[in-house]
Design a protein around this motif. Structure first.
Motif, mmCIF file in Angstrom:
data_model
loop_
_atom_site.group_PDB
_atom_site.id
_atom_site.type_symbol
_atom_site.label_atom_id
_atom_site.label_comp_id
_atom_site.label_asym_id
_atom_site.label_seq_id
_atom_site.Cartn_x
_atom_site.Cartn_y
_atom_site.Cartn_z
ATOM 1 N N ASN A 164 1.564 -1.392 0.005
ATOM 2 C CA ASN A 164 -0.138 -0.084 0.110
ATOM 3 C C ASN A 164 1.058 0.817 0.142
ATOM 4 O O ASN A 164 1.641 1.374 0.921
ATOM 5 N N ARG A 191 -2.405 3.955 -3.354
ATOM 6 C CA ARG A 191 -2.783 2.949 -3.980
ATOM 7 C C ARG A 191 -2.479 1.574 -3.390
ATOM 8 O O ARG A 191 -1.373 1.557 -2.629
ATOM 9 N N TRP A 217 -0.454 -1.758 -4.610
ATOM 10 C CA TRP A 217 0.003 -2.133 -5.886
ATOM 11 C C TRP A 217 0.505 -3.598 -5.617
ATOM 12 O O TRP A 217 0.673 -4.029 -4.826
ATOM 13 N N PRO A 253 -0.494 -0.628 -10.734
ATOM 14 C CA PRO A 253 -2.264 -0.732 -9.707
ATOM 15 C C PRO A 253 -3.261 -1.961 -9.709
ATOM 16 O O PRO A 253 -3.069 -1.974 -10.553
ATOM 17 N N GLU A 300 -6.111 -1.441 -8.508
ATOM 18 C CA GLU A 300 -7.653 -1.088 -9.763
ATOM 19 C C GLU A 300 -7.148 -1.422 -10.822
ATOM 20 O O GLU A 300 -8.595 -1.660 -11.814
#
Lengths: 220, 440
Positions: free
Chosen positions: B109, B113, B115, B132, B134
């Protein structure tokens, strides 16, 4: 006029007999087909009032038997059977008219008169002889247009004579026409009625042919 | 929720929803796993390539900075470290990701984000590639949506198809209900069983059976009404004649006579009307009526006492020989009607000065009621027919309705009692015997 009533219901039979007798008809009433056939074979009637639903068979059998021996006697069926089929079968079996119970007594009597008139070959409802006129429908009798009141029996006697104006009727023939079976007839009843008639309409209208009977005087 | 269509559709829908949900779930998990594997693999490959380029002396250091890798800069962070843990290079220096001590995959973290990191240990340093989380999630979501679309389409198509198919399957039911709704009292055609699907054939045949029973009951009722109207005509005709004769009566004596006759005629109508009512009641009691404990002897006694005056008027001697109380379960009103009719009949047809004998006894456990008379009797060939409605023996002069014995038969039938006819008293007349099955 002698009628045979074939009707199994004792009350209707009794009521009709009373009414028709009061109208001057001689009525014999029987309650079953067998007695009806016997009566027709042994007596002479001017008209039959016939019920169809009899305990020992249909009234139609009596009718068919009558017509099969070419008896033209007028037959008026009076019955509770009211379907079109019943009416048509009744008329086609040889009945001259058909009435459904319950009926109007007046209408029944009118139809009886019509049937009698037709069987005598008359078109007019009124019988005429010389200066005498007799209307069976209204029970009226007149001489020279003047009404004369007659008893039921007197009327029946003059009716019988006017119906057969050219022939001599024996005392027995007249008796048969005006009395039913179970009516007591005194031995001089006809003579009595004739004498009563003569008093009312004139001495010389009814002629007595000794040993033969009575006939209307030919006045024309 | 009483509609078959709705029920079927609902269960179909629930099934579809559940199976679609499972399919979507499985698809999502599958895709996620696959994509994650793919991404991880990607990271690893990239790490290997970069390690080769960075730490192999034969090749130039700048090869990494190719146009291709530039494009990847947004989504990747590529870091190289020397063997002592000093950062040699970072594709995005702004993002500060520490060197992972563990080799292989890990999650960190950092910079708001999460990772996904792959760390490769080379001979002379480390290569670390981060991506990332996301982006992975977004890609997984996108591909899941793509997989979802045909499933939703399938769902909608199946709902529409189900609606139509269920509707079609229910067509025979609709046809049936339309046929039935066209029924009325005068037109009740039985349904054709062959037209109905096998599932509703039992219903159709049950309906047809009921129809048959209904039709029979109705035609019986119609016949009764027709017969009654017909039978009423005769006494009414008589009354009309009697009234006419009363109106025309030429003398007081004739009038008296006519009044008497008219009164008789009216009595006869009243008798017929009340008998008709009793007959229709005794016909209606087809199912086991509410039976109570009754004492037949008491019913007979009270019936006889109500006829004593009539009997004495005709000088008929009426007797009651009572050998058993005749306790049983029965319909008291019906039994009263039965006894009344038997005694009334006997008195009606027995001539003046005659005898009527009533006997109540038990024999082999059965209760037997006998009413005998010395009247005209009933010929053997008439014995079957006299229980028919409105049947009267030819030549009968006494006024009756023709209903009495048919009422007796109805009541006896309701009590499972047998009715038989025998010769009467003193070699004359008739005896009617009612045999009740058990004396209780």
């Amino acid at each position: 006029m002698r009628l045979l009533l074939i009707e199994d219901d004792p009350m209707i039979s009794e009521g009709l007999t009373t009414a028709l007798r009061q109208s001057g008809y001689a009525v014999d009433a029987v309650g079953d087909a067998q007695t009806g056939k016997l009566s027709l074979a042994n007596e002479k009637y001017d008209l039959v009032v016939l019920d169809l639903g009899l305990p020992d068979g249909s009234g139609l059998d009596i009718l068919k038997k009558l017509r099969s021996r070419h008896d033209p006697i007028p037959v008026l069926i009076v019955t509770a059977k009211d379907t079109l089929k019943d009416v048509v079968t009744g008329l086609d079996s040889g009945a001259d008219d058909y009435m459904i119970k319950p009926f109007e007594l007046e209408e029944l009597e009118a139809r009886i008169r019509v049937l009698l008139r037709r069987s005598e070959g008359r078109a007019s409802p009124i019988l005429t002889w010389g200066n005498m006129q007799l209307n069976p429908a209204t029970h009226s009798f007149s001489v020279d247009g003047k009404q004369i009141i007659l008893s039921a029996r007197e009327f029946a006697v003059i009716y019988a004579l006017m119906e057969n104006p050219a022939s001599v009727l024996s005392r027995q023939q007249i008796e048969e026409k005006i009395y039913g079976w179970n009516e007591e007839v005194e031995s001089n009843a006809i003579e009595y009625h004739i004498s009563q008639l003569r008093k009312k309409i004139g001495r010389d209208i009814i002629r007595n042919i000794r040993g033969v009977g009575y006939v209307l005087e030919n006045k024309q | 929720m009483n509609s078959i269509r709705h029920r079927l559709l609902l269960s179909l829908l629930v099934g579809l929803l559940i199976s679609t949900a499972i399919m979507i779930g499985v698809a999502c998990i599958d895709t996620t796993n696959e994509l994650q594997g793919l991404f991880a693999d990607n990271l690893r490959r990239m790490a290997v390539v970069i390690e080769e380029q960075t730490f192999t002396p034969t090749q130039g250091r700048n090869t990494v900075q190719s146009a291709d890798t530039a494009e990847l800069e947004e989504s990747y962070v590529i870091q190289t470290w020397d063997g002592y843990g000093n950062l040699l290079h970072s594709s995005r220096p702004s993002v500060n990701l520490p060197l992972q001590t563990e080799k292989g995959f890990s999650q960190v973290n950092a910079a708001h984000r999460i990772w996904q990191i792959y760390t490769l240990k080379a001979d002379s340093g480390y290569v670390q590639i981060a991506q990332p989380q996301e982006i992975v999630a977004t890609m997984i979501g996108e591909s899941a949506l793509r997989a979802l679309f045909p499933l939703i389409l399938l769902f909608v198509l199946m709902v529409i198809g189900g609606w139509v198919a269920v509707g079609r399957s229910l067509t025979p039911l609709n046809t049936l209900s339309r046929t039935i709704s066209e029924w009325d009292a005068n037109n009740m055609q039985p349904l054709r069983i062959s037209d109905a699907p096998s599932e509703i054939q039992p219903v159709v045949s049950a309906l047809n059976n009921m129809l048959l029973k209904l039709d029979k009951a109705m035609s019986m009722q119609q016949q009764f009404t027709a017969d009654s109207a017909h039978e009423l005509r005769t006494p009414l005709t008589a009354i009309k004649l009697q009234l006419e004769n009363l109106i025309r009566a030429p003398s007081e004596q004739d009038r008296q006579y006519a009044v008497g006759k008219l009164s008789e005629g009216i009595d006869r109508c009243i008798h017929l009307a009340s008998q008709l009512l009793i007959a229709s009641r005794s016909m209606a009691v087809k199912a086991e009526p509410e039976f109570h404990k009754v004492r037949l002897a008491e019913i007979v006694r009270s019936s006889i006492s109500s006829f004593v005056i009539v009997a004495s008027e005709k000088a008929i001697e009426i007797s009651f020989e009572n050998e058993t109380p005749g306790d049983m379960r029965g319909d008291e009103e019906g039994l009263r009607v039965l006894v009344n009719n038997l005694i009334d009949n006997a008195l009606r047809y027995t001539p003046e000065g005659g005898q009527v004998a009533v006997r109540l006894y038990s024999e082999t456990g059965k209760t037997i009621l006998e009413v005998g008379d010395d009247g005209p009797g009933i010929p053997k060939n008439e014995r079957d027919r006299i229980f028919q409605r409105f049947y009267r023996i030819p030549g009968t002069t006494a006024t009756g309705s023709g209903l009495g014995l048919s009422i007796v038969k109805n009541v006896a039938d309701n009590h499972n009692a047998a009715v038989s006819i025998d010769g009467g008293l003193r070699q004359l007349g008739a005896t009617i015997r009612i045999t009740f099955p058990v004396s209780a």
